[in-house]
Design an enzyme around this catalytic site. Sequence first.
Site, PDB file in Angstrom:
ATOM      1  N   TYR A   1       1.946  -7.300  16.020  1.00  0.00           N
ATOM      2  CA  TYR A   1       2.445  -6.230  15.153  1.00  0.00           C
ATOM      3  C   TYR A   1       3.034  -5.090  16.005  1.00  0.00           C
ATOM      4  O   TYR A   1       4.130  -4.604  15.737  1.00  0.00           O
ATOM      5  CB  TYR A   1       1.266  -5.725  14.312  1.00  0.00           C
ATOM      6  CG  TYR A   1       1.534  -4.533  13.440  1.00  0.00           C
ATOM      7  CD1 TYR A   1       2.374  -4.622  12.341  1.00  0.00           C
ATOM      8  CD2 TYR A   1       0.902  -3.312  13.705  1.00  0.00           C
ATOM      9  CE1 TYR A   1       2.586  -3.522  11.523  1.00  0.00           C
ATOM     10  CE2 TYR A   1       1.103  -2.213  12.883  1.00  0.00           C
ATOM     11  CZ  TYR A   1       1.949  -2.325  11.802  1.00  0.00           C
ATOM     12  OH  TYR A   1       2.160  -1.241  10.999  1.00  0.00           O
TER      13      TYR A   1
ATOM     14  N   ASP B   1       9.859  -6.550  -4.197  1.00  0.00           N
ATOM     15  CA  ASP B   1       8.843  -7.164  -3.333  1.00  0.00           C
ATOM     16  C   ASP B   1       8.952  -8.672  -3.534  1.00  0.00           C
ATOM     17  O   ASP B   1       9.656  -9.141  -4.443  1.00  0.00           O
ATOM     18  CB  ASP B   1       7.431  -6.667  -3.725  1.00  0.00           C
ATOM     19  CG  ASP B   1       6.446  -6.769  -2.567  1.00  0.00           C
ATOM     20  OD1 ASP B   1       6.030  -5.721  -2.030  1.00  0.00           O
ATOM     21  OD2 ASP B   1       6.104  -7.906  -2.173  1.00  0.00           O
ATOM     22  N   ILE B   2       8.242  -9.409  -2.713  1.00  0.00           N
ATOM     23  CA  ILE B   2       8.245 -10.865  -2.870  1.00  0.00           C
ATOM     24  C   ILE B   2       7.306 -11.278  -4.010  1.00  0.00           C
ATOM     25  O   ILE B   2       7.348 -12.399  -4.495  1.00  0.00           O
ATOM     26  CB  ILE B   2       7.860 -11.546  -1.528  1.00  0.00           C
ATOM     27  CG1 ILE B   2       8.294 -13.004  -1.515  1.00  0.00           C
ATOM     28  CG2 ILE B   2       6.382 -11.379  -1.208  1.00  0.00           C
ATOM     29  CD1 ILE B   2       8.534 -13.550  -0.126  1.00  0.00           C
ATOM     30  N   ARG B   3       6.444 -10.334  -4.432  1.00  0.00           N
ATOM     31  CA  ARG B   3       5.545 -10.587  -5.573  1.00  0.00           C
ATOM     32  C   ARG B   3       5.539  -9.360  -6.481  1.00  0.00           C
ATOM     33  O   ARG B   3       5.888  -8.259  -6.036  1.00  0.00           O
ATOM     34  CB  ARG B   3       4.116 -10.870  -5.076  1.00  0.00           C
ATOM     35  CG  ARG B   3       3.533  -9.704  -4.322  1.00  0.00           C
ATOM     36  CD  ARG B   3       2.289 -10.059  -3.524  1.00  0.00           C
ATOM     37  NE  ARG B   3       2.103  -9.077  -2.455  1.00  0.00           N
ATOM     38  CZ  ARG B   3       1.393  -7.964  -2.551  1.00  0.00           C
ATOM     39  NH1 ARG B   3       0.758  -7.670  -3.658  1.00  0.00           N
ATOM     40  NH2 ARG B   3       1.292  -7.130  -1.531  1.00  0.00           N
TER      41      ARG B   3
ATOM     42  N   ILE C   1      -3.110   4.994   7.412  1.00  0.00           N
ATOM     43  CA  ILE C   1      -2.825   5.696   6.154  1.00  0.00           C
ATOM     44  C   ILE C   1      -3.924   5.376   5.139  1.00  0.00           C
ATOM     45  O   ILE C   1      -4.233   4.209   4.906  1.00  0.00           O
ATOM     46  CB  ILE C   1      -1.459   5.258   5.560  1.00  0.00           C
ATOM     47  CG1 ILE C   1      -0.336   5.358   6.611  1.00  0.00           C
ATOM     48  CG2 ILE C   1      -1.141   6.068   4.314  1.00  0.00           C
ATOM     49  CD1 ILE C   1       0.056   6.748   6.984  1.00  0.00           C
TER      50      ILE C   1
ATOM     51  N   GLN D   1       0.814  -1.215   0.000  1.00  0.00           N
ATOM     52  CA  GLN D   1       0.000   0.000   0.000  1.00  0.00           C
ATOM     53  C   GLN D   1       0.859   1.282   0.000  1.00  0.00           C
ATOM     54  O   GLN D   1       0.696   2.136  -0.852  1.00  0.00           O
ATOM     55  CB  GLN D   1      -0.847  -0.044   1.269  1.00  0.00           C
ATOM     56  CG  GLN D   1      -2.185   0.603   1.178  1.00  0.00           C
ATOM     57  CD  GLN D   1      -2.998   0.349   2.453  1.00  0.00           C
ATOM     58  OE1 GLN D   1      -2.446   0.073   3.518  1.00  0.00           O
ATOM     59  NE2 GLN D   1      -4.299   0.455   2.338  1.00  0.00           N
TER      60      GLN D   1
HETATM   61  N1  SER Z   1      -2.474   0.865   9.827  1.00  0.00           N
HETATM   62  C1  SER Z   1      -1.848  -0.129  10.628  1.00  0.00           C
HETATM   63  C2  SER Z   1      -2.774  -1.202  11.010  1.00  0.00           C
HETATM   64  O1  SER Z   1      -3.945  -0.934  11.160  1.00  0.00           O
HETATM   65  C3  SER Z   1      -1.289   0.505  11.867  1.00  0.00           C
HETATM   66  O2  SER Z   1       0.014   0.859  11.617  1.00  0.00           O
HETATM   67  O3  SER Z   1      -2.354  -2.295  11.218  1.00  0.00           O
END
Ligand code: SER
Length: 318
Positions: free
Chosen positions: A143, A35-37, A173, A13
Site C-alpha cells: 500500500y 463504486d464497484i458495489r 481517519i 469509509q
Molecule cells: N489508514 C490507512 C491504513 O491504515 C493508512 O492510510 O491503511
Amino acid sequence: MSETILILGASGQIGGELTEKLRNIYGSNHVIASDIRNGNDALMNSGPFEIIDATDKDGILAVVKKYKVTQIYLLAAMLSATGEQFPQKAWDLNMSSLLAVLDIAKEKHVHQVYWPSSIAAFGPTTPKNNTPQKTIMEPSTVYGISKISGEFWCNYYHEKFGVDVRSLRYPGIITWKSKPGGGTTDYAVDIFFKAIKEGAYECFLGENTRLPMMYMEDAVNATIKLMQADAKDIKVRTSYNLSAIDFTPKELATQIQQFLPNFKITYKPDFRQQIADSWPQTIDDSEARKDWNWSHKFDLSSMANDIIKNLQAQKINS
Ligand code: SER
C-alpha cells in the site's frame, strides 16, 4: 465556476462522507457517487449513483461524458492490512485507477483531480517525530509503495501535462458512520463500536503504539478546502503532510473510559504491529497550514465525545 463532481469509491469509509458533504455544498445532482458495489441507503438515496470499476478508464470516461463531470475525487483503494494479503491486487487497483484518472485529466475531460496519499508512504527509515514534508520515504508495505509511486505520478502529470491534481497524506481517519475497511489505523474505529456494543476491545496493536490520527469531519474539510484553494497557493504537487492528533491505544482507551468507565481493553498485537511500527508517530503539516490555511477542529476528547454520543443515539434508535 460551477462544478460537477465524480467520486470513485463513494461506498467506502471516506468516500461516503465526502459525497455527503460535497452534495450539501454543490447540490445533489452535481455530485455523482460511484463504486464497484452499492453503498448504504443514505448514499444511494441522496443523489445519482453509478457502478464503476475505478481501474476501467473507458467506464469512468463514459460517466464523465454522461454527466459533464468537471472534477474527479478518486477514493477507491485497497488499504495497508488488506494490501499485505493481496499484494498484486492492491498494486493493480491503487495504480491503474490513478493512471486512468490522470489520463482523463490530461486529455482535458476534467479540469481537476483529487487523490489521497497516506502516512503509509513513509517507512521505517523516516524520522518518526514531527515528520517533515520532505524526508526519507522508503515504505515497507505494498500500500505504501503504491502511495509513494502515486505521489510521483501526480507530480509528473502536473509538471509535464499541467494536470491540476491535488493530494493529502492522510493520517488514520476515524469515523462512527461506517465500519473499518482493512487499514492498520482502523483499530481506532473498531474500538468505539466494540466499546458501545460489548464494553470491551482486544487491540491488534500494542498499548504504546503512537500513530497520527484525525476525525473524519476534519479530513473531509481538509480535502474540500484543498480542492477549493487557488491553484497558485498549491505549492506541493506530490502530496501535502496533514495532521491533527496523535495517540496510543492506551491513551485512546483512557479517553473512552472518561465516557464509559467500565470499558476494558486487552492487547494482542498481530502482523499489523510491524506495519504500524514502520510509520511516523507525529507529522509536521506546517506547509498545508501556511499554503492554504489548513487547521483542524477536533482534539482527542472532542472526537471521542462526538463518536460515543452518536453511536449511543444510533443504538437507542435501532
Ligand atoms: N489508514 C490507512 C491504513 O491504515 C493508512 O492510510 O491503511
